[in-house]
Design a protein around this motif. Sequence first.
Motif, PDB file in Angstrom:
ATOM      1  N   GLU A 104       0.809  -1.226   0.000  1.00  0.00           N
ATOM      2  CA  GLU A 104       0.000   0.000   0.000  1.00  0.00           C
ATOM      3  C   GLU A 104       0.845   1.280   0.000  1.00  0.00           C
ATOM      4  N   GLY A 110       2.830 -10.633   4.309  1.00  0.00           N
ATOM      5  CA  GLY A 110       1.498 -10.994   4.770  1.00  0.00           C
ATOM      6  C   GLY A 110       0.536 -10.625   3.653  1.00  0.00           C
ATOM      7  N   ARG A 163       0.293  -7.628   2.371  1.00  0.00           N
ATOM      8  CA  ARG A 163       0.853  -6.471   1.653  1.00  0.00           C
ATOM      9  C   ARG A 163      -0.029  -5.224   1.800  1.00  0.00           C
ATOM     10  N   LEU A 190       2.026   0.248   4.889  1.00  0.00           N
ATOM     11  CA  LEU A 190       1.996   1.581   4.286  1.00  0.00           C
ATOM     12  C   LEU A 190       3.386   2.108   3.935  1.00  0.00           C
ATOM     13  N   GLY A 192       7.463  -2.183   3.620  1.00  0.00           N
ATOM     14  CA  GLY A 192       8.203  -3.224   4.343  1.00  0.00           C
ATOM     15  C   GLY A 192       8.137  -4.570   3.640  1.00  0.00           C
ATOM     16  N   ALA A 193       7.031  -4.834   2.955  1.00  0.00           N
ATOM     17  CA  ALA A 193       6.857  -6.137   2.298  1.00  0.00           C
ATOM     18  C   ALA A 193       7.295  -6.103   0.835  1.00  0.00           C
ATOM     19  N   PRO A 229      -5.338  -2.597  13.561  1.00  0.00           N
ATOM     20  CA  PRO A 229      -4.872  -1.538  12.648  1.00  0.00           C
ATOM     21  C   PRO A 229      -5.918  -1.155  11.603  1.00  0.00           C
ATOM     22  N   GLU A 234      -7.238  -2.282   9.037  1.00  0.00           N
ATOM     23  CA  GLU A 234      -7.230  -2.916   7.707  1.00  0.00           C
ATOM     24  C   GLU A 234      -7.516  -4.403   7.934  1.00  0.00           C
ATOM     25  N   ALA A 284      -5.339  -7.405   6.834  1.00  0.00           N
ATOM     26  CA  ALA A 284      -3.972  -7.551   7.370  1.00  0.00           C
ATOM     27  C   ALA A 284      -3.834  -8.905   8.065  1.00  0.00           C
ATOM     28  N   THR A 285      -2.643  -9.499   7.965  1.00  0.00           N
ATOM     29  CA  THR A 285      -2.396 -10.780   8.638  1.00  0.00           C
ATOM     30  C   THR A 285      -1.749 -10.529  10.000  1.00  0.00           C
ATOM     31  N   GLY A 334       0.849 -12.064  11.049  1.00  0.00           N
ATOM     32  CA  GLY A 334       2.301 -12.019  10.822  1.00  0.00           C
ATOM     33  C   GLY A 334       2.750 -10.622  10.435  1.00  0.00           C
ATOM     34  N   GLY A 384       5.037  -8.113  12.389  1.00  0.00           N
ATOM     35  CA  GLY A 384       6.226  -7.590  11.700  1.00  0.00           C
ATOM     36  C   GLY A 384       6.401  -6.095  11.904  1.00  0.00           C
ATOM     37  N   CYS A 385       5.281  -5.346  11.981  1.00  0.00           N
ATOM     38  CA  CYS A 385       5.357  -3.886  12.210  1.00  0.00           C
ATOM     39  C   CYS A 385       5.053  -3.536  13.660  1.00  0.00           C
ATOM     40  N   HIS A 392     -10.349   4.213   9.011  1.00  0.00           N
ATOM     41  CA  HIS A 392      -9.751   3.417   7.954  1.00  0.00           C
ATOM     42  C   HIS A 392      -9.903   4.086   6.595  1.00  0.00           C
ATOM     43  N   PRO A 432      -7.085   7.084   5.356  1.00  0.00           N
ATOM     44  CA  PRO A 432      -5.885   6.701   4.592  1.00  0.00           C
ATOM     45  C   PRO A 432      -6.206   5.984   3.285  1.00  0.00           C
ATOM     46  N   GLU A 433      -7.352   5.296   3.258  1.00  0.00           N
ATOM     47  CA  GLU A 433      -7.731   4.592   2.031  1.00  0.00           C
ATOM     48  C   GLU A 433      -8.019   5.600   0.912  1.00  0.00           C
TER      49      GLU A 433
HETATM   50  C1  LIG Z   1      -6.224   1.963   4.786  1.00  0.00           C
HETATM   51  C2  LIG Z   1      -5.174   1.439   5.722  1.00  0.00           C
HETATM   52  C3  LIG Z   1      -5.200   1.800   7.061  1.00  0.00           C
HETATM   53  C4  LIG Z   1      -4.221   1.329   7.930  1.00  0.00           C
HETATM   54  N1  LIG Z   1      -4.254   1.700   9.242  1.00  0.00           N
HETATM   55  C5  LIG Z   1      -3.294   1.254  10.083  1.00  0.00           C
HETATM   56  C6  LIG Z   1      -3.311   1.605  11.464  1.00  0.00           C
HETATM   57  O1  LIG Z   1      -4.200   2.283  11.938  1.00  0.00           O
HETATM   58  N2  LIG Z   1      -2.303   1.162  12.254  1.00  0.00           N
HETATM   59  C7  LIG Z   1      -1.308   0.371  11.783  1.00  0.00           C
HETATM   60  O2  LIG Z   1      -0.437  -0.018  12.557  1.00  0.00           O
HETATM   61  N3  LIG Z   1      -1.275   0.020  10.488  1.00  0.00           N
HETATM   62  C8  LIG Z   1      -2.230   0.437   9.629  1.00  0.00           C
HETATM   63  N4  LIG Z   1      -2.188   0.073   8.318  1.00  0.00           N
HETATM   64  C9  LIG Z   1      -1.022  -0.683   7.813  1.00  0.00           C
HETATM   65  C10 LIG Z   1      -1.153  -2.193   7.738  1.00  0.00           C
HETATM   66  O3  LIG Z   1      -2.452  -2.642   7.621  1.00  0.00           O
HETATM   67  C11 LIG Z   1      -0.490  -2.823   8.925  1.00  0.00           C
HETATM   68  O4  LIG Z   1       0.860  -2.444   8.939  1.00  0.00           O
HETATM   69  C12 LIG Z   1      -0.549  -4.343   8.938  1.00  0.00           C
HETATM   70  O5  LIG Z   1       0.011  -4.752  10.137  1.00  0.00           O
HETATM   71  C13 LIG Z   1       0.209  -5.016   7.806  1.00  0.00           C
HETATM   72  O6  LIG Z   1      -0.213  -6.367   7.697  1.00  0.00           O
HETATM   73  P1  LIG Z   1       0.045  -7.198   6.370  1.00  0.00           P
HETATM   74  O7  LIG Z   1      -0.365  -8.597   6.606  1.00  0.00           O
HETATM   75  O8  LIG Z   1      -0.551  -6.546   5.204  1.00  0.00           O
HETATM   76  O9  LIG Z   1       1.632  -7.123   6.297  1.00  0.00           O
HETATM   77  P2  LIG Z   1       2.587  -6.807   5.082  1.00  0.00           P
HETATM   78  O10 LIG Z   1       2.315  -5.455   4.549  1.00  0.00           O
HETATM   79  O11 LIG Z   1       2.567  -7.922   4.113  1.00  0.00           O
HETATM   80  O12 LIG Z   1       3.984  -6.799   5.846  1.00  0.00           O
HETATM   81  C14 LIG Z   1       4.296  -5.807   6.787  1.00  0.00           C
HETATM   82  C15 LIG Z   1       5.709  -6.043   7.336  1.00  0.00           C
HETATM   83  O13 LIG Z   1       5.730  -7.230   8.114  1.00  0.00           O
HETATM   84  C16 LIG Z   1       6.669  -8.163   7.587  1.00  0.00           C
HETATM   85  N5  LIG Z   1       6.053  -9.483   7.704  1.00  0.00           N
HETATM   86  C17 LIG Z   1       4.977  -9.974   7.049  1.00  0.00           C
HETATM   87  N6  LIG Z   1       4.707 -11.217   7.463  1.00  0.00           N
HETATM   88  C18 LIG Z   1       5.634 -11.523   8.399  1.00  0.00           C
HETATM   89  C19 LIG Z   1       5.894 -12.673   9.191  1.00  0.00           C
HETATM   90  N7  LIG Z   1       5.143 -13.761   9.110  1.00  0.00           N
HETATM   91  N8  LIG Z   1       6.933 -12.628  10.048  1.00  0.00           N
HETATM   92  C20 LIG Z   1       7.724 -11.529  10.157  1.00  0.00           C
HETATM   93  N9  LIG Z   1       7.530 -10.420   9.429  1.00  0.00           N
HETATM   94  C21 LIG Z   1       6.489 -10.418   8.563  1.00  0.00           C
HETATM   95  C22 LIG Z   1       6.909  -7.739   6.148  1.00  0.00           C
HETATM   96  O14 LIG Z   1       8.187  -8.146   5.687  1.00  0.00           O
HETATM   97  C23 LIG Z   1       6.768  -6.242   6.257  1.00  0.00           C
HETATM   98  O15 LIG Z   1       7.971  -5.676   6.710  1.00  0.00           O
HETATM   99  C24 LIG Z   1      -3.186   0.494   7.435  1.00  0.00           C
HETATM  100  C25 LIG Z   1      -3.183   0.114   6.093  1.00  0.00           C
HETATM  101  C26 LIG Z   1      -4.165   0.575   5.241  1.00  0.00           C
HETATM  102  C27 LIG Z   1      -4.128   0.132   3.812  1.00  0.00           C
END
Ligand SMILES: Cc1cc2nc3c(=O)[nH]c(=O)nc-3n(C[C@H](O)[C@H](O)[C@H](O)COP(=O)(O)OP(=O)(O)OC[C@H]3O[C@@H](n4cnc5c(N)ncnc54)[C@H](O)[C@@H]3O)c2cc1C
Length: 478
Positions: free
Chosen positions: A17, A54, A56, A59, A62-63, A113, A115, A118-119, A121, A125-126, A342, A345-346
Amino acid sequence: MKIEAMTEKYERWLGDESRIRGRADAVCFPESFEEAREAVSHARRAGLHITPQGARTGLTGGAVPEGGLVVDCQGLKDLELREGPVLYAGAGATLTQLHALLLKEPWVFPPNPTEESATLGGMFGCNAMGIDGQRTASWVRKLWWLTAAGEVWEIGRGSYVFDDSGCALPDGGRLSCETFESSGVLNGLVTVKQMDLIDFLAGTEGQLGMALAFELELAKKPDCDWGVLYFLPTDPAAMALCRAVAQAENSGSVTVMEYYDRAALSLLSEGRHNTAALQELPEFPQGAGAAVYVELAGDDPDALEGALFEQLDIFEGLGGSEEQTWAASERYEIDRFRKLRHVVPELANGKTDSFSQAVPGLTRLSSDLKGPAEKAEDYLEMYRGGIAQSGAHAVIYGAAAQNRFHVNFLPETPEERAKCEVLMAEWAARAAADRGQIITENGAGLLKRELALRFVPEAVKRQIKAVKEAFDPEGVFK
Ligand SMILES: Cc1cc2nc3c(=O)[nH]c(=O)nc-3n(C[C@H](O)[C@H](O)[C@H](O)COP(=O)(O)OP(=O)(O)OC[C@H]3O[C@@H](n4cnc5c(N)ncnc54)[C@H](O)[C@@H]3O)c2cc1C
């Protein structure tokens, strides 16, 4: 498990994202611990760096892979409510799945968070946080962690804790390193005295290994809750409300307090026509220049109502009226209010996408700073002043009382974006000087790694490098 060569079919696995695009040689989709170990063996044999992914939704990029092997963890999606109660969850389980499982249970998993795809993991990770300020790692009781050597560590909370000279490790070894009083401007990678190994591994953004599964603690679902949106004419009025609510006699029942600025409200109004979540809500009251969303939760309905009335009195005392207040006590209505957090930022990302049609390569840019709580008004003024002076467009929202604002820039050209980056650096310098955080909940990723490292003391940088070498001497992980 098949390791797939990177082809057009896997284009989506090259971005997140942040809208940054990366590159990769191969991608794989483990569905078990054993298959995840195979991925590590393959990466070691082929000399490829692993980027764990996860959903992806991150924001900051990282992924986003910079070559090597993408390990998509979404297949590790076991989810089971166990006695305790605790929740066993694979790293690929999503918030949607988790919330569906707990829907009829008297338990909640507080970190959110917002979203839903989101997974766990990725959240780990964050060390993601979100609307109620609850960190993901704080709710992890046990972690199954895949190391760069391909071993699976089972780490119980409290079993491995950093002391002054390092930390014992689950393989019987010891990580000898300097330890610090706090993680400083970062939200991961820094070895802190008395820190649990689980908390240390959270927020390392897939650089030291990979989370495979978790045992998660749950909280009791409150018997009743309220969600209230207050609309105010100006920022100072909104901040006055946040302060008064935080200091009120019944502030203990406040679980969420989010601020939205005028630009965020305009963005939401503009997005109404094509955002289902917004169409379920009435139009914002005329003259609203800011809004504050407060949630109250508890088990005693009378006490909660008392807290709500106390808040309404405060709002009235600040010149607010009933027409400028939306209140809800049904869960589905509260969830609608929550969605605003949510959607901002979307919609901002949607804008970046439309601008990047004309200017390819424009990526997302937003701040994720935390300053001292008592300086929240100063920070908001700093953000507001910087935005006005530079002519940038941005929306501001976040946990105002904790000085945890997000400034989401909306630059239309590379020149505008460059100005926003200058502002980000100035603000980061201020947060660093105030002993705040530059990376608070969204991770540093590719977008902010360089910015954050500028404010990390040399001793901490040396230690981060040494720990990476100790955990991952062959550089298996990114
Ligand atoms: C509209 C919107 C609003 C959001 N609001 C928030 C919010 O309020 N607060 C917030 O904190 N975030 C927010 N986010 C960001 C996001 O949703 C979070 O960061 C979420 O935790 C990412 O999860 P993901 O599965 O998509 O991880 P990814 O984006 O796939 O990965 C995130 C990081 O974690 C690492 N990772 C992934 N899987 C693993 C694993 N199994 N082990 C170790 N590391 C791993 C990746 O390498 C990467 O560095 C928002 C995103 C969007 C699109």
